[in-house]
Design a protein around this motif. Structure first.
Motif, mmCIF file in Angstrom:
data_model
loop_
_atom_site.group_PDB
_atom_site.id
_atom_site.type_symbol
_atom_site.label_atom_id
_atom_site.label_comp_id
_atom_site.label_asym_id
_atom_site.label_seq_id
_atom_site.Cartn_x
_atom_site.Cartn_y
_atom_site.Cartn_z
ATOM 1 N N ASP A 209 15.011 -114.646 28.981
ATOM 2 C CA ASP A 209 14.190 -114.017 30.011
ATOM 3 C C ASP A 209 13.026 -114.968 30.287
ATOM 4 O O ASP A 209 12.316 -115.369 29.359
ATOM 5 N N ARG A 220 8.757 -112.340 36.547
ATOM 6 C CA ARG A 220 10.051 -112.784 36.043
ATOM 7 C C ARG A 220 10.759 -113.596 37.118
ATOM 8 O O ARG A 220 10.670 -113.279 38.308
ATOM 9 N N THR A 221 11.447 -114.624 36.673
ATOM 10 C CA THR A 221 12.117 -115.497 37.627
ATOM 11 C C THR A 221 13.342 -116.121 36.983
ATOM 12 O O THR A 221 13.610 -115.919 35.793
ATOM 13 N N LYS A 222 14.083 -116.875 37.774
ATOM 14 C CA LYS A 222 15.235 -117.611 37.272
ATOM 15 C C LYS A 222 14.834 -119.063 37.010
ATOM 16 O O LYS A 222 13.922 -119.592 37.634
ATOM 17 N N TRP A 223 15.567 -119.705 36.120
ATOM 18 C CA TRP A 223 15.262 -121.085 35.744
ATOM 19 C C TRP A 223 15.210 -121.984 36.969
ATOM 20 O O TRP A 223 14.279 -122.773 37.136
ATOM 21 N N GLU A 224 16.223 -121.870 37.835
ATOM 22 C CA GLU A 224 16.297 -122.770 38.989
ATOM 23 C C GLU A 224 15.200 -122.502 40.013
ATOM 24 O O GLU A 224 14.977 -123.322 40.911
ATOM 25 N N GLU A 225 14.484 -121.391 39.885
ATOM 26 C CA GLU A 225 13.409 -121.075 40.820
ATOM 27 C C GLU A 225 12.023 -121.397 40.260
ATOM 28 O O GLU A 225 11.016 -121.201 40.941
#
Length: 249
Positions: A209, A220-225
């Motif tokens: 996470d 919260r975000t995604k790795w690529e973002e």
């Protein structure tokens, strides 16, 4: 999972303008935590952000909430002279799972976990090397990265809460990958890891996470973002696009 949420009880939240304008509550992520708390949804959580974003302040207080020394060390033990908790650690509380509550309520010897803080890790290693319950190796004869991995290999084994503040500071690319493997393995065994990092390698650990910390507070975000990932991609693709601004200044 051992910890579900970090929060500040209503009675301990800053109420007056002077309290709200005092550090660390002026840090956006701390202000947001004070307002609504920070939940932990997975066994492995990364806090990613720039210097000064408050991620180290958060992980220090989380460590203290679980009975870990804010300077670093294992659960149930302190090294050096006792000192007061950090300002956030004084008021932050942890909502635990049944397993976490049982661990915290038990005797000191049953508490499991470790806080590795990069800026104090070498002093800790020098202070406790050879002591019972730590490691036998003489870390003063090792490189910084080797010393860190002596800590990881010895202390990061059992079900417990493992908190890290920028562990990549002493690690090479390959060693970062070794730490990714270790953290992922821990997260599959009932342990919980909370890590503040600048490393896109560590943040890419499977099933993690990711919480990006900054002027916005946290999200919260995604790795690529991640902004961090975007900058590294751009830099590695074309270093000159960044370096020309430095050379021209």
């Amino acid at each position: 999972m051992l910890v579900r949420r970090a929060y500040i009880p209503d009675a301990l939240r800053p109420r007056t303008p002077d309290e709200r304008d005092a550090w660390p509550f002026t840090v956006p992520c701390v202000a947001e935590l004070a307002a609504k708390g920070l939940t932990f949804d997975r066994p492995l959580t990364f806090l990613v952000g720039e210097n000064g974003s408050g991620k180290s302040t958060l992980v220090e207080a989380i460590a203290e909430g679980f009975g870990l020394d804010a300077r670093g060390g294992r659960a149930g033990r302190k090294y050096g002279n006792a000192r007061p908790k950090t300002p956030l650690g004084e008021v932050l509380r942890l909502e635990t799972t049944t397993a976490g509550a049982r661990m915290l309520a038990g005797p000191r010897t049953k508490k499991k976990g470790f806080f590795l803080r990069a800026e104090t890790a070498f002093g800790l290693m020098e202070a406790v090397s050879g002591m019972r319950g730590y490691w036998d190796e003489d870390t003063t004869r090792m490189s910084h990265g080797e010393g860190f991995f002596t800590v990881f290999d010895t202390m990061f084994r059992e079900r417990g809460l493992y908190v890290m503040d920028e562990p990549e500071a002493a690690l090479s690319f390959t060693s970062c990958l070794r730490l990714v493997a270790l953290m992922h393995q821990l997260s599959q065994t009932g342990a919980q890891v909370v890590c503040a990092t600048h490393s896109p390698i560590l943040a890419a650990t499977p099933d993690a996470d990711i919480i990006e910390v900054g002027e916005h507070g946290y999200r919260r975000t995604k790795w690529e973002e991640l902004e961090l990932v975007d900058h590294w991609r751009r830099y590695l693709d074309n270093p000159a696009s960044y370096l020309r601004h430095i050379a021209d200044s």
